[in-house]
Design a protein around this motif. Structure first.
Motif, PDB file in Angstrom:
ATOM      1  N   ASP A 149     -24.268  68.236 -43.133  1.00 21.89           N
ATOM      2  CA  ASP A 149     -23.177  68.497 -42.194  1.00 21.89           C
ATOM      3  C   ASP A 149     -23.532  69.520 -41.115  1.00 21.89           C
ATOM      4  O   ASP A 149     -23.093  69.369 -39.959  1.00 21.89           O
ATOM      5  CB  ASP A 149     -21.932  68.956 -42.954  1.00 21.89           C
ATOM      6  N   PRO A 150     -24.316  70.573 -41.416  1.00 20.46           N
ATOM      7  CA  PRO A 150     -24.640  71.527 -40.345  1.00 20.46           C
ATOM      8  C   PRO A 150     -25.345  70.870 -39.165  1.00 20.46           C
ATOM      9  O   PRO A 150     -25.034  71.172 -38.001  1.00 20.46           O
ATOM     10  CB  PRO A 150     -25.554  72.538 -41.056  1.00 20.46           C
ATOM     11  N   VAL A 152     -25.249  67.599 -38.371  1.00 15.66           N
ATOM     12  CA  VAL A 152     -24.308  66.665 -37.750  1.00 15.66           C
ATOM     13  C   VAL A 152     -23.377  67.406 -36.800  1.00 15.66           C
ATOM     14  O   VAL A 152     -23.162  66.996 -35.646  1.00 15.66           O
ATOM     15  CB  VAL A 152     -23.494  65.924 -38.831  1.00 15.66           C
ATOM     16  N   GLU A 153     -22.812  68.508 -37.264  1.00 18.05           N
ATOM     17  CA  GLU A 153     -21.872  69.273 -36.437  1.00 18.05           C
ATOM     18  C   GLU A 153     -22.553  69.831 -35.192  1.00 18.05           C
ATOM     19  O   GLU A 153     -21.983  69.813 -34.089  1.00 18.05           O
ATOM     20  CB  GLU A 153     -21.266  70.400 -37.274  1.00 18.05           C
ATOM     21  N   ASP A 154     -23.780  70.330 -35.347  1.00 12.65           N
ATOM     22  CA  ASP A 154     -24.499  70.892 -34.199  1.00 12.65           C
ATOM     23  C   ASP A 154     -24.820  69.815 -33.167  1.00 12.65           C
ATOM     24  O   ASP A 154     -24.690  70.042 -31.952  1.00 12.65           O
ATOM     25  CB  ASP A 154     -25.778  71.576 -34.662  1.00 12.65           C
ATOM     26  N   TYR A 155     -25.262  68.648 -33.621  1.00 14.83           N
ATOM     27  CA  TYR A 155     -25.571  67.575 -32.673  1.00 14.83           C
ATOM     28  C   TYR A 155     -24.311  67.105 -31.947  1.00 14.83           C
ATOM     29  O   TYR A 155     -24.328  66.855 -30.732  1.00 14.83           O
ATOM     30  CB  TYR A 155     -26.263  66.406 -33.369  1.00 14.83           C
ATOM     31  N   ARG A 156     -23.203  66.982 -32.675  1.00 16.21           N
ATOM     32  CA  ARG A 156     -21.958  66.565 -32.026  1.00 16.21           C
ATOM     33  C   ARG A 156     -21.508  67.615 -31.006  1.00 16.21           C
ATOM     34  O   ARG A 156     -20.996  67.272 -29.930  1.00 16.21           O
ATOM     35  CB  ARG A 156     -20.864  66.350 -33.088  1.00 16.21           C
ATOM     36  N   ALA A 157     -21.728  68.884 -31.334  1.00 12.49           N
ATOM     37  CA  ALA A 157     -21.274  69.963 -30.448  1.00 12.49           C
ATOM     38  C   ALA A 157     -22.027  69.982 -29.119  1.00 12.49           C
ATOM     39  O   ALA A 157     -21.488  70.455 -28.108  1.00 12.49           O
ATOM     40  CB  ALA A 157     -21.425  71.313 -31.142  1.00 12.49           C
ATOM     41  N   GLN A 162     -22.652  60.224 -32.054  1.00 11.33           N
ATOM     42  CA  GLN A 162     -22.622  60.056 -33.500  1.00 11.33           C
ATOM     43  C   GLN A 162     -23.956  60.533 -34.053  1.00 11.33           C
ATOM     44  O   GLN A 162     -25.010  60.284 -33.479  1.00 11.33           O
ATOM     45  CB  GLN A 162     -22.402  58.585 -33.878  1.00 11.33           C
ATOM     46  N   CYS A 163     -23.923  61.252 -35.177  1.00 13.66           N
ATOM     47  CA  CYS A 163     -25.141  61.729 -35.831  1.00 13.66           C
ATOM     48  C   CYS A 163     -25.027  61.453 -37.323  1.00 13.66           C
ATOM     49  O   CYS A 163     -24.014  61.795 -37.948  1.00 13.66           O
ATOM     50  CB  CYS A 163     -25.344  63.222 -35.582  1.00 13.66           C
TER      51      CYS A 163
END
Length: 362
Positions: A149-150, A152-157, A162-163
């Protein structure tokens, strides 16, 4: 569906830790009917150190490390249904990303596949105008081989639509138990290339325990360690071809996994070596990182070391009997849950869902 995959190398693991990841995952996707072409540059002497011949399940195109050759192979993306640019190709990565995605057709699925996500994200956060960061909103998907999740959240930010993490795994056709080989006899073995963001941890988790356990035999494999001062009880054997990985993992009493700095800090990033060792039935000691329990159960299927002292203590308490039990449990776990066939099923679902959305929008 046709996949054009632009990566570091499929046929050589020399200075290329992602090789077995590519091989296992792409073979499993080929088994599901995908027609794959892998494009790799002739750089870093990888072609002089091939581990495998081009396989029958994937076409391999080797191109010169020149801008002209790069543009020529990037134009081939126009023929594909799915275009993948991996991280760390090793020659003009930013240009390769731009050229491949510009060549892709309007309905082509465009993917950036990050095999070093924590390090890539650190670079992107520090450079708002980085070419990859600017292109993220135009890509359909970012895949990573770890991070949870870390990541995924960073890429989305920073702009990814979508990651999805697609973790390392084991290919039972290539990594499996084999008879012991006296070349790799040791109490503890570590296999990994010498990299700036791993060396201090190798010193702490491997070299220092070897100094303290001077009566035990340690074995070091991987490229780049030839001029590092090592205790006399550490044998250095250089680059270990993938054909020898099973014996390297099976023969020692235990094998050690040491994460790179960024992956240890981020967590949820099991290295290829974790699954290769488990697939060979090895007793694995890994440096502790968040998320290991998602893949192997600590104390039962893998041993955790928080520091070099833990490595010393674990070796002191390890017997051939309990090492064998741990290895057998790890092997059963990865075969049940963590093969590349499992991973390819997840990726296939992502690809087909995208194709359905595109078709519905037309």
């Amino acid at each position: 569906m046709r996949i054009a995959f632009y990566g570091s190398s499929l046929v050589s693991a020399y200075w290329n830790g992602a090789a077995t990841y590519y091989r296992g995952l792409l073979r499993a996707l080929a088994d599901r009917g995908y027609a794959i072409t892998f494009y790799e540059p002739d750089v870093y002497d990888r072609q002089k150190h091939r581990d495998i011949d081009p396989p029958d399940w994937c076409k391999v195109v080797v191109y010169e490390g020149t801008v002209e050759a790069l543009k020529r192979v990037a134009a081939e993306a126009a023929k594909a249904d799915i275009v993948v640019k991996a991280s760390g190709v090793g020659f003009a990565d930013d240009l390769l990303l731009q050229e491949t995605m510009a060549s892709a057709g309007p309905s082509t699925m465009k993917i950036f596949w990050d095999v070093d996500a924590p390090a890539t994200l650190a670079e992107l956060k520090a450079a708002p105008e980085h070419p990859l960061r600017r292109m993220l909103p135009s890509l359909d998907l970012v895949l990573t081989y770890g991070g949870g999740d870390p990541v995924v959240e960073d890429y989305r930010a920073i702009g990814a639509r979508q990651c999805v993490p697609v973790y390392n795994a084991v290919d039972p056709q290539t990594h499996h138990p084999v008879p012991a080989d006296p070349r790799f006899a040791a109490d503890l073995a570590f296999l990994g290339n010498r990299l700036p963001d791993r060396e201090a941890r190798v010193e702490a988790f491997f070299v220092e325990p070897a100094r303290r356990l001077w009566r035990r035999r340690f074995l070091l494999g991987g490229a780049g360690w030839h001029d590092k001062p090592l205790p006399p009880n550490v044998g250095y054997i250089g680059h270990v071809p993938t054909a020898d990985h099973n014996a390297f993992n099976t023969t020692p009493s235990a094998v050690l996994n040491i994460s790179r700095d960024s992956m240890a800090e981020n967590g949820f990033s099991p290295a290829t070596r974790v699954f290769e060792a488990a697939g060979a039935g090895a007793c694995l000691i890994t440096d502790a990182w968040e998320g290991i329990e998602l893949f192997l159960t600590p104390g039962e299927e893998v041993l955790l070391a928080r520091d070099g002292q833990d490595v010393v203590d674990l070796l002191a308490g390890l017997t051939p009997e309990n090492a064998s039990v741990i290895g057998e449990r790890a092997l059963r776990r990865v075969l049940a849950e963590h093969t590349y066939a499992h991973r390819a099923s997840e990726v296939d679902r992502l690809f087909r869902n995208h194709a359905r959305r595109v078709e519905a929008a037309e």
